[in-house]
Design an enzyme around this catalytic site. Structure first.
Site, PDB file in Angstrom:
ATOM      1  CE  LYS A 197      -4.196   1.524  -0.128  1.00 10.97           C
ATOM      2  NZ  LYS A 197      -5.080   1.171  -1.236  1.00 10.97           N
ATOM      3  CB  SER A 392      -7.812   1.563  -2.992  1.00 11.51           C
ATOM      4  OG  SER A 392      -7.498   1.616  -1.626  1.00 11.51           O
TER       5      SER A 392
END
Length: 592
Positions: A197, A392
């Site tokens: 991430k 996401s």
């Protein structure tokens, strides 16, 4: 001194914005009135459908009433949603008045998302099944334009023109050095498992982490395989040879492009008349060939399906996901949930296609949309069509769908979460001489108020981050019918191409918006009798025009040229302005 210069510049920007808005609104109303006048297009026998990227292909219809007008240049830029473009190409396939397609890939179409290029190209490939010709001509071919042009039967290049064939790259801008100079400290919060991430990395690192480099290299390689593989198939050139040519930069001159079989001839544009004549197209009595633009042709098409036919509704989710109501270029959690509720309650709608083109954003807004997707799925088929990116939070809202369809070049996944806190206290004190002091009833009552976080405050934020990640992964496991162990293995915030996502179960099939509609019709058992309806919340009235104009003026005067481009500046502001717990992926891989 710099502070007062900045302050006066801001005052001037607001003044100019208001003045220009007041001065120009009546002019824009006139432009709008003219642009909305119905143009009757006559498509004559023997016409050639011309696809010119000066007509910019976009993902979804705009809700901005001034979307087609750039008042800074005082020019109108036509924008056509991909759905409208594909429908026009499909209609031309069976239209006896249309002889073939002329790809004239010049103009100011600018950057197109990879998925849009892929879907437009697939539409052209499908058109060729009619037996009609497709030819392409341009002065120069960028890689994106050449990828599209490679669908043509023959490709022509201007004798003094050129083309690019160098491969793909993806570069990130890092701001840690800038924050250090400003005495701004970034604190990030992400689960240990979310090593991929990387949305926070530009603010805490000065280069890619090993994990980020790993995922980005695989992503770029996957996209290039799709692009180069399509060119190899169309042009009859081995993939290995295409890579060798790119590695050695062997194509810079028109003669080199011809020698390597990238193009079929070097011609001036007037010589294209001979090409059309050789294809059996008859000119009119003045010796001119009959061209009709994609936009003009699309404008004369009748509505899709009978008015009484059952409906497949297309709902668009494009932009960053934000709390509350949407604005142009964003997805409002409440706004999209309301749109989904409306199609759920509409008895005429038998299936829904949600077109997602989003990097994510607010975790809370994503969850509000997710809940409405669950309610919708319980009553009628829901198909997700992923655009250039659905990552996401964009994947979070897609997970409940019955079927997920993505292009091979879609960026998706990024199943992860983070929180970011910027401490401006030292910057205010050291750079501006401003200090902050106050009182509080409890130990952490002033959390986030220009001071470093305490260990308790960090733990407080981290509990929320971990909770959202647990929820995210469980929703994906539930929606995709995967074990939680499998989801955790492919999650961690990692971004995947659509082609790779298919192999790990994140999507069901590769394809574009047309594929998603066909799947929706099949799931709803509608056969061939259905009508496709686009559900768009359009602002109306004079206030909508003024609001759109004011927003454009403010955006134009706010960009600090020439340090960064307007798009880069928008992304920086987007990232730094985010609050709370986020599911956001910053990656864009675009072809010029």
């Amino acid at each position: 001194m710099n502070f007062f210069k900045t302050f006066l510049a801001c005052v001037l920007a607001v003044f100019v914005s208001s003045l220009v808005s007041s001065f120009m609104w009546f002019f824009m109303v006139i432009v709008m009135a003219v642009s909305m006048e119905g143009n009757t297009v006559s498509v004559r026998d023997g016409s050639i459908l011309e696809i010119d990227l000066a007509e910019q292909i976009v993902d979804s219809p705009s809700t901005d009433p001034l979307a087609d007008f750039d008042f800074m240049s005082m020019q109108s830029t036509k924008k056509m949603p991909i759905m409208k473009a594909l429908r026009a190409i499909e209609a031309a396939k069976d239209d006896e008045r249309i002889e073939g397609i002329y790809l004239r890939l010049n103009g100011g179409g600018g950057v197109m998302g990879t998925a849009l290029l892929e879907e437009l190209r697939e539409g052209i490939v499908d058109f060729k099944q009619s037996g009609k010709f497709v030819v392409s001509y341009n002065e120069t071919y960028s890689q994106g334009r050449y990828y599209l042009a490679s669908a043509a039967d023959s490709i022509y290049l201007q004798p003094q023109g050129g083309m690019d064939w160098i491969g793909l790259s993806s570069n990130l801008m890092f701001f840690k050095g800038l924050l250090d100079k400003l005495d701004v400290k970034a604190e990030v919060f992400r689960p240990t498992a979310c090593k991929y991430k990387s949305a926070v990395e530009p603010y805490i690192l000065d280069k890619m982490s090993d994990a980020n480099r790993e995922q980005m290299q695989q992503l770029v390689n996957s996209l290039w395989r799709t692009i180069a593989g399509s060119v190899a198939e169309s042009r009859g050139i081995e993939l290995a040879e295409l890579n060798r040519i790119a590695d050695n930069l062997e194509i810079a001159l028109p003669e080199e492009a011809l020698e390597k079989h990238f193009v079929d001839g070097l011609l001036y544009e007037d010589q294209m008349d001979d090409v059309f004549a050789s294809l059996g197209v008859e000119p009119d009595k003045n010796g001119d060939f009959r061209f009709v633009s994609l936009g003009d042709y699309a404008s004369q098409l009748p509505a899709s399906g009978k008015l009484s036919a059952p409906q497949i509704a297309i709902v668009y989710a494009e932009g960053q996901i934000v709390d509350g109501e949407a604005s142009e270029g964003s997805i409002g959690g409440n706004s999209l949930a309301r749109e989904l509720a409306e199609v759920r309650e509409d008895d005429d709608v038998k299936a829904v296609v949600l077109r997602v083109n989003s990097p994510g954003g607010s975790a809370l807004a994503s969850d509000i949309i997710w809940r409405e997707m669950e309610l919708l799925k319980a009553e009628k088929p829901v198909i997700v069509s992923m655009g250039s990116y659905a990552a996401s939070g964009g994947y979070y809202i897609s997970a409940p769908a019955d079927v997920i369809v993505a292009d091979k070049t879609t960026l998706t996944g990024s199943i992860g979460v983070f929180g970011m806190y910027l401490d401006y206290g030292a910057a205010l004190k050291n750079k501006l001489g401003i200090t902050v002091d106050g009182v509080q009833s409890n130990t952490s009552a002033s959390i986030g108020a220009f001071k470093p976080l305490t260990p308790a405050e960090r733990a407080y934020i981290m509990r929320g981050v971990d909770k959202v990640y647990d929820t995210f992964t469980s929703y994906v496991a539930q929606g995709r019918n995967l074990s939680i162990e499998k989801v955790l293995d492919i999650a961690g915030g990692r971004v995947w191409s659509g082609e790779d996502a298919l192999g790990i179960g994140l999507i069901d099939t590769c394809g574009g918006l047309k594929t998603a509609i066909a799947v929706a019709a099949d799931k709803a058992e509608l056969g061939e009798e259905y009508r496709v309806v686009e559900k768009i919340e359009q602002p109306t009235g004079f206030a909508a025009i003024i609001a759109a104009l004011d927003a454009r003026v403010r955006a134009a005067v706010a960009v600090p040229e020439p340090v960064v481009s307007a798009e880069d500046y928008r992304r920086i502001r987007e990232a730094l302005g985010q609050q709370g717990i986020l599911m956001y992926s910053p990656f864009r891989v675009e072809l010029q």
